[in-house]
Design a protein around this motif. Structure first.
Motif, short mmCIF file in Angstrom:
data_model
loop_
_atom_site.label_atom_id
_atom_site.label_comp_id
_atom_site.label_asym_id
_atom_site.label_seq_id
_atom_site.Cartn_x
_atom_site.Cartn_y
_atom_site.Cartn_z
N LEU A 43 10.20 -13.35 -3.07
CA LEU A 43 9.12 -13.35 -1.61
C LEU A 43 9.29 -11.40 -1.96
N GLY A 44 9.75 -10.78 -2.44
CA GLY A 44 10.39 -9.24 -1.92
C GLY A 44 9.19 -8.31 -1.96
N ASP A 45 8.90 -7.57 -0.56
CA ASP A 45 8.36 -6.22 -1.48
C ASP A 45 8.00 -5.56 -2.57
N VAL A 46 9.91 -5.61 -2.93
CA VAL A 46 9.58 -4.89 -4.51
C VAL A 46 10.48 -5.78 -4.73
N GLN A 47 10.18 -6.18 -5.68
CA GLN A 47 10.34 -6.87 -6.85
C GLN A 47 11.40 -6.15 -9.00
N ILE A 48 12.00 -5.69 -8.49
CA ILE A 48 12.91 -5.25 -9.30
C ILE A 48 13.76 -6.31 -10.54
N ALA A 49 13.95 -6.47 -11.72
CA ALA A 49 14.71 -6.98 -12.37
C ALA A 49 15.46 -6.13 -13.48
#
Lengths: 311, 320
Positions: free
Chosen positions: A215-221
């Motif tokens: 549910l993040g505004d920005v999704q980083i992996a």
């Protein structure tokens, strides 16, 4: 002769035992098998210097590298009921907890802290896969809620590093209820207009992926992190076919539009600084070796972005 | 032909015998078996009462999964009028594991959403055994959003083994779809009432069971993981599902104590499948009462109290 047996011999023995090579000085990369010196690994944030494989890193080590000068304020998390279901499988749940606490020297599977990254005040939460598979129980739920509340109170972004096998079965339905609970925490941030950035690390699966971790505004992996709802073994058993190479890995999810970015752990701090500062309407960061923040710098400062909207 | 569960075997024997006697009597008019058959009926009833008075958690799972148990479709057909199915996630596909649409509950328009498992081989395949793909959750999200805009209460009927663990489902963002659906449940300013009618399987259930009120049928179960799954992970042996079902505390009665379930809806003797009509009527009564409870609440109050309900969960445990 007594002084020899009682005094000299132990001294000699202790000198020799001290010279023995301490264990764990060397470890092997899980992926390429290269022998790595412990210093070399920790200086490289547990990323293999040979192949770039991202190995497990504890939340504490991550925070030491993330926050300016390794300085952060650990936040207290409201203590949940210890064993609400009196759960017992082959072991009692409290015994499993004690074993996990002893092995990790941590209280639970999530660490929450406030501090600065590149002089950008943030609140961060990191999940510990080595603590009972990072599983999401009531403590983890409380930790995320506490992190969100602190971020809202201080007007700071929340950066969350996820890592979990899923919900903590030993807490039964109450672990499942952390899905809505943590979703409420994310909503608190959104309503306060604060950025919520999720860094998905290996592995992030099950109910964790199906709630706050997606549910993040920005999704980083992180590279090659396994990110999924149902694990590959379960899927293979269900559809009875082999899954393609790289299935459910970070790069695969990026290709399928489920992530914004896949970023090397060694570049993560810089990237988080850049993103949070832009979202908070702050000036570009000044790069260079900064001294660690003094106690004054750790105090909450008024939030420029929020002040602007208030006008 | 009644489908008997393994623990109902003694019952099957007695009921079978009574049935046999009556069949014999039908062929032979001189025989009077009624007294004997009635005695057997009485015996069967006592046995049924005994069996169902103390169902173990694993037996409850079996009853909750009973193939003849009334499913979402049965409830929708019997409870509502003018049911108008609405299909599709406007993105990729229509997922038939999820039924959803506009309907009237005692003349009052509502949005109804539920998992449908299917009742025979064909319908089970079409419905994917009640295991939704991301499209199902995205459809549900769309419908909840619509209900919110038009001020319609949302009724969800929960009955799923869990979200579908498939390749395509993962590629299309199963976890994100569930997370967004749960999020939508927490955002809508209309009453959301959920009833677990059978199996509440993990994230696939939470995705639309995050309601102002959550009711459960007497023998329904709701759990973070199936007993089989839990047994294979914690006991390293899937056959330990009885122990796992016990440990997980997944019954309506335990969940009521934990505050997860607000109301237990009684089932007829021998489980919902023995008298579907009676069960459906009990669900109607419960739904009306639960919705009445929320009538007149403002949007803000509905959202706030729903959130608080979940934030406050976990403050009470079970007695040892």
């Amino acid at each position: 002769m007594n002084w020899i047996t009682n005094y000299v011999r132990p001294r000699i023995n202790s000198i020799f035992s001290r010279r023995e090579v301490p264990e764990n000085l060397w470890s092997k990369c899980d992926d390429c098998g290269t022998m790595l010196f412990h210093r070399e690994i920790s200086d490289n944030l547990n990323v293999c210097t040979n192949c770039g494989h991202h190995m497990h890193i504890t939340p504490r080590d991550r925070f030491l590298a993330l926050f300016d000068g390794g300085v952060f304020n650990e936040l207290a998390v409201p203590e949940p009921l210890a064993d609400p279901l009196h759960f017992r499988d082959q072991k009692r749940y409290p015994d499993r907890m004690k074993a996990a606490q002893k092995a990790s020297h941590e209280k639970e599977a999530m660490l929450v802290a406030a501090g600065e990254i590149g002089r950008t005040p943030i609140v961060a939460a990191a999940q510990d896969f080595s603590f009972m598979g990072g599983s999401m129980g009531m403590y983890v739920g409380n930790a995320i809620i506490a992190a969100a509340q602190e971020a809202v109170k201080l007007g700071r972004p929340l950066v969350l590093f996820s890592a979990a096998g899923g919900a903590r079965m030993q807490e039964g339905i109450l672990s499942l209820m952390q899905m809505p609970r943590t979703t409420v925490a994310v909503q608190m941030l959104k309503e306060a207009g604060l950025p919520y950035i999720v860094v998905l690390t290996h592995p992030t699966t099950g109910g964790v992926t199906a709630s706050y971790a997606m549910l993040g505004d920005v999704q980083i992996a992180e590279p090659n992190a396994l990110i999924c709802f149902a694990g590959p073994r379960v899927i293979e058993q269900t559809i009875r076919e082999k899954l393609p190479e790289g299935f459910q890995r970070a790069e695969y999810l990026l290709e399928h539009g489920m992530l914004d970015r896949v970023t090397d752990r060694r570049k993560m701090r810089e990237e988080l600084i850049v993103i949070t500062r832009m979202l908070m309407g702050m000036s570009p960061a000044t790069w260079g070796d900064l001294p660690p923040p003094g106690p004054e710098d750790l105090k909450p400062e008024p939030n420029a972005a929020l002040d602007d909207t208030a006008k | 032909m009644t489908h008997y569960l393994d623990f109902e075997k003694p019952l099957a024997d007695i009921e079978g015998k009574a049935e046999e006697l009556r069949a014999m009597a039908r062929n032979n008019e001189d025989m009077d078996v009624e007294a004997e058959a009635a005695a057997l009926d009485g015996k069967a009833k006592t046995l049924l009462k005994d069996l169902y008075a103390k169902l173990t958690p694993w037996r409850k799972c079996q009853v909750a999964r009973h193939p003849e148990r009334p499913h979402c479709k049965d409830y929708i057909e019997a409870l509502f009028t003018e049911f108008t199915p609405l299909a599709g996630d406007r993105n990729f596909a229509e997922d038939e594991a999820i039924m959803g649409g506009l309907a009237r509950l005692d003349d009052r328009p509502v949005m109804v959403i539920g998992h449908e498992k299917g009742h025979d081989t064909n319908s089970r395949i079409t419905r994917n055994f009640g295991m939704a793909r991301p499209e199902g959750y995205r459809k549900a999200l769309r419908l909840m959003d619509m209900a919110d805009r038009f001020g319609l209460p949302v009724v969800t009927l929960i009955d799923t083994p869990g979200a579908y663990p498939g390749k395509g489902a993962e590629e299309r963002g199963q976890s994100e779809a569930i997370a967004r659906s749960t999020e939508k449940c927490l955002q809508i300013g209309v009453p959301l009432v959920s009833v677990v009618i059978g199996e509440g399987g993990s994230g696939g259930a939470v995705a639309f069971a995050t309601g102002n009120r959550v009711a459960m049928l007497e023998h329904a179960v709701y759990s973070v993981i199936s007993p089989e799954g839990c047994a294979s992970i914690l006991w390293k042996d899937a056959d330990k599902m009885r122990e796992a079902a016990e440990a997980l505390r997944l019954t309506a009665q335990d969940l009521h104590q934990l505050g997860v379930c607000d109301r237990i809806i009684p089932e007829p003797l021998g489980g919902a499948h023995r008298a579907p009509g009676v069960t459906i009527d009990a669900v109607r009564t419960a739904l009306n009462a639960l919705l009445l409870d929320l009538d007149g609440m403002s949007r803000e109050d509905l959202i706030r109290t729903r959130r608080d309900k979940f934030l406050n969960l976990g403050s009470k445990g079970l007695a040892a």
